[in-house]
Design a protein around this motif. Structure first.
Motif, mmCIF file in Angstrom:
data_model
loop_
_atom_site.group_PDB
_atom_site.id
_atom_site.type_symbol
_atom_site.label_atom_id
_atom_site.label_comp_id
_atom_site.label_asym_id
_atom_site.label_seq_id
_atom_site.Cartn_x
_atom_site.Cartn_y
_atom_site.Cartn_z
ATOM 1 N N HIS A 184 -17.191 -8.984 -31.900
ATOM 2 C CA HIS A 184 -16.235 -7.896 -31.698
ATOM 3 C C HIS A 184 -15.125 -8.253 -30.722
ATOM 4 O O HIS A 184 -13.931 -8.085 -31.014
ATOM 5 N N ALA A 185 -15.488 -8.712 -29.535
ATOM 6 C CA ALA A 185 -14.503 -8.926 -28.474
ATOM 7 C C ALA A 185 -13.474 -9.979 -28.854
ATOM 8 O O ALA A 185 -12.261 -9.744 -28.751
ATOM 9 N N GLN A 186 -13.941 -11.150 -29.283
ATOM 10 C CA GLN A 186 -12.996 -12.226 -29.563
ATOM 11 C C GLN A 186 -12.073 -11.883 -30.728
ATOM 12 O O GLN A 186 -10.869 -12.163 -30.687
ATOM 13 N N ILE A 189 -9.536 -9.324 -29.443
ATOM 14 C CA ILE A 189 -8.563 -9.975 -28.551
ATOM 15 C C ILE A 189 -7.544 -10.762 -29.361
ATOM 16 O O ILE A 189 -6.331 -10.652 -29.145
ATOM 17 N N THR A 205 -18.401 -4.471 -27.036
ATOM 18 C CA THR A 205 -18.587 -5.889 -26.733
ATOM 19 C C THR A 205 -20.071 -6.197 -26.547
ATOM 20 O O THR A 205 -20.888 -5.288 -26.367
ATOM 21 N N GLU A 210 -16.799 -9.540 -21.494
ATOM 22 C CA GLU A 210 -15.972 -9.344 -22.680
ATOM 23 C C GLU A 210 -15.246 -8.005 -22.635
ATOM 24 O O GLU A 210 -14.107 -7.892 -23.102
ATOM 25 N N ALA A 211 -15.895 -6.988 -22.085
ATOM 26 C CA ALA A 211 -15.267 -5.662 -22.000
ATOM 27 C C ALA A 211 -14.030 -5.712 -21.110
ATOM 28 O O ALA A 211 -12.981 -5.142 -21.440
ATOM 29 N N LEU A 214 -11.246 -7.786 -23.015
ATOM 30 C CA LEU A 214 -10.631 -7.048 -24.120
ATOM 31 C C LEU A 214 -9.732 -5.937 -23.595
ATOM 32 O O LEU A 214 -8.618 -5.747 -24.091
ATOM 33 N N ARG A 215 -10.192 -5.208 -22.601
ATOM 34 C CA ARG A 215 -9.358 -4.128 -22.055
ATOM 35 C C ARG A 215 -8.036 -4.674 -21.529
ATOM 36 O O ARG A 215 -6.964 -4.088 -21.755
ATOM 37 N N ALA A 491 -18.673 0.877 -23.147
ATOM 38 C CA ALA A 491 -19.209 -0.478 -23.065
ATOM 39 C C ALA A 491 -19.908 -0.721 -21.734
ATOM 40 O O ALA A 491 -21.050 -1.201 -21.689
#
Length: 517
Positions: A184-186, A189, A205, A210-211, A214-215, A491
């Motif tokens: 999800h995160a990558q 992003i 994430t 990762e959270a 991404l934010r 998250a």
């Protein structure tokens, strides 16, 4: 509902009136009973509190006809459901729904789908690392005209074997990400950096780091992100917020939410596709962002059972319950978390627990939030919000029970106008409708308000409304209901419980430094 000038009776009124009448024996007793019956039939506390329970707003709409070109990344179980919600059901699914509707008049899935709003999108790109899933998505994405036969399709969308190529395609404006959690995160992003709008499934994430990452990227971009918590569109949840905003429960001090299931599918023991093998699955790409592991069909199809790919009960199911409460009470990230549980039933090699509890503290709100889950027991428990004056049971059906010791409702309780053992307010959208469900899982999600909601008497897929809101926000350059701020809160809150469980310690949120410690 009462008219404004209609008199409301209570028992004191009745006794005072009867005191002026000569003793009439049985007749007076009968009159008392009649008046009591009348007041029970005409008294509505919602009227007294100035509540209009069924003033449902129309679904979000910008009025724009701008076409949005969408690419979908991941077309397994959830990806297929999101395609259906967006208006692109596979012909085989539509054929099955149509046949089922002929056999069961209460099964309205086919008609519900045909009546969904046209979201004015085109699926131009598909990416899945399992060839069978990719082919399915290509066929579904070509079914804008809702055919019930694959032979009538002309496939227009392009398949990409690597998501990076999809997000860099010039004919993609936005992406739906429905992959396992560890991607999800990558993917989000990379999509944001490419200027693509993002609908990403929960949990946001796999890790706390990762959270943050991404934010930061989303905040620096101009893309619209919507996290896939379709409960944001559930009518009863929205009504719950309206009621709580009017302080109908009084001071809230305890919240209990839960997840109970009792079947292998509910415990993520999904079927292994017979065509799954190293030639049809790009295993190297699957494990790219996490720890290496030899090819495994179990890990590929049942990925939620391992920490390398999933987030366990915390990131998968707790987040549904937390987000529902967060949208109602604006709880935000808790001050602390503790968690417990274990692998008590499904001794199948999994790493994530099948029984899990988490307790969050909000000292600034004088409030405790408790989550409890079992994947090996089907005892139904709901979302319960407990206040000094009343308790709210918050599911697809919303019920509010007065507390026996309530201060706010003392007069009504003493007069017998409301009863602690019965709901004083009930809200059930589509309460005259009969819903048919084809599986225990579908029934479970429906009861939680996560499958359908009702708007002006019409049953509507909540995921359809959630995707619609995201698309309309893209058109209007606005923020949706589950934007990056709400997603970040979800998250971090989920990760706090997971860390507490895995490290067997109490975890804290430093709000000033924005750090989990």
């Amino acid at each position: 509902m009462n008219s404004n000038n209609q008199k409301k009776y209570n028992r004191r009124d009745i006794i005072k009136t009867l005191a002026t009448v000569p003793v009439l024996g049985a007749f007076a007793y009968g009159l008392t009973k009649k008046l009591q019956y009348r007041q029970e039939q005409t008294y509505h506390i919602a009227d007294e509190l100035g509540l209009n329970l069924y003033d449902d707003p129309d679904p979000f709409s910008s009025g724009s006809d701008k076409l949005i070109r969408v690419g979908i990344i991941g077309s397994g179980i959830r990806g297929r459901q999101l395609l259906e919600a967006a208006g692109f059901a596979h012909p085989d699914v539509l054929k099955d729904w149509a046949m089922s509707a002929e056999q069961n008049k209460d099964d309205t899935r086919y008609q519900d789908y045909l009546e969904q709003d046209n979201l004015r999108i085109e699926i131009t790109a598909v990416c899945d690392i399992f060839d069978v899933h990719a082919r399915y998505a290509l066929e579904a994405s070509s079914n804008a005209t809702k055919k019930t036969s694959k032979d009538q399709l002309t496939i227009k969308a392009k398949r990409y074997k690597n998501y990076r190529d999809l997000i860099n395609a010039t004919d993609v404006d936005a992406v739906i990400i429905a992959t396992p959690d560890h991607w999800h995160a990558q993917m989000a992003i990379d999509a944001a950096k490419a200027g693509k709008h993002i609908y990403v499934e929960k949990g946001l994430t796999r890790t706390v780091d990762e959270a943050y990452a991404l934010r930061n990227v989303i905040k620096q971009s101009n893309v619209v992100l919507q996290l896939g918590h379709q409960g944001r569109q559930t009518a009863s949840f929205r009504k719950a917020k309206q009621l709580i905003d009017k302080n109908i429960l009084g001071k809230i001090s305890l919240i209990e939410v839960c997840t109970n299931r009792n079947d292998p599918n509910g415990a993520w023991v999904y079927p292994i596709h017979p065509d799954g093998n190293p030639q049809t699955i790009d295993w190297k790409q699957f494990i790219e962002p996490t720890n290496p592991h030899p090819f495994s069909l179990e890990r590929f199809f049942r990925w939620r059972c391992w920490w390398d790919y999933g987030t366990g009960l915390g990131g998968d199911l707790l987040t549904h319950e937390y987000d529902a409460i967060n949208q109602v009470l604006n709880l935000g990230i808790p001050h602390s978390a503790v968690a417990s549980g274990g692998i008590y039933f499904f001794k199948d090699g999994r790493e994530v627990p099948d029984v899990f509890q988490a307790v969050y503290e909000y000292p600034d709100r004088d409030l405790t939030f408790m989550y409890s889950a079992s994947l090996a027991n089907d005892n139904y428990r709901g979302k319960v919000i407990m206040g000094h004056d009343a308790t709210m049971r918050m599911e697809n059906r919303l019920e509010i029970f007065p507390d026996r010791q309530s201060t706010q409702y003392r007069k009504q309780l003493d007069a017998g106008l409301i009863n602690p053992d019965q709901p004083m307010i009930t809200y059930e959208p589509g309460r005259n409708a009969v819903d048919a469900y084809t599986s225990a899982t579908e029934k479970y999600f429906a009861s939680r308000g996560l499958l359908y909601t009702h708007i002006k008497g019409k049953r509507v897929n909540t995921a359809h409304l959630h995707i619609k809101e995201w698309l309309e926000c893209i058109r209007m350059n606005k923020q949706p209901s589950c934007n990056i701020d709400q997603a970040f809160e979800e998250a971090v809150t989920a990760h706090m419980a997971t860390i507490a469980y895995r490290e067997n310690r109490k975890v804290f949120w430093d709000a000033d430094k924005e750090q989990v410690v």
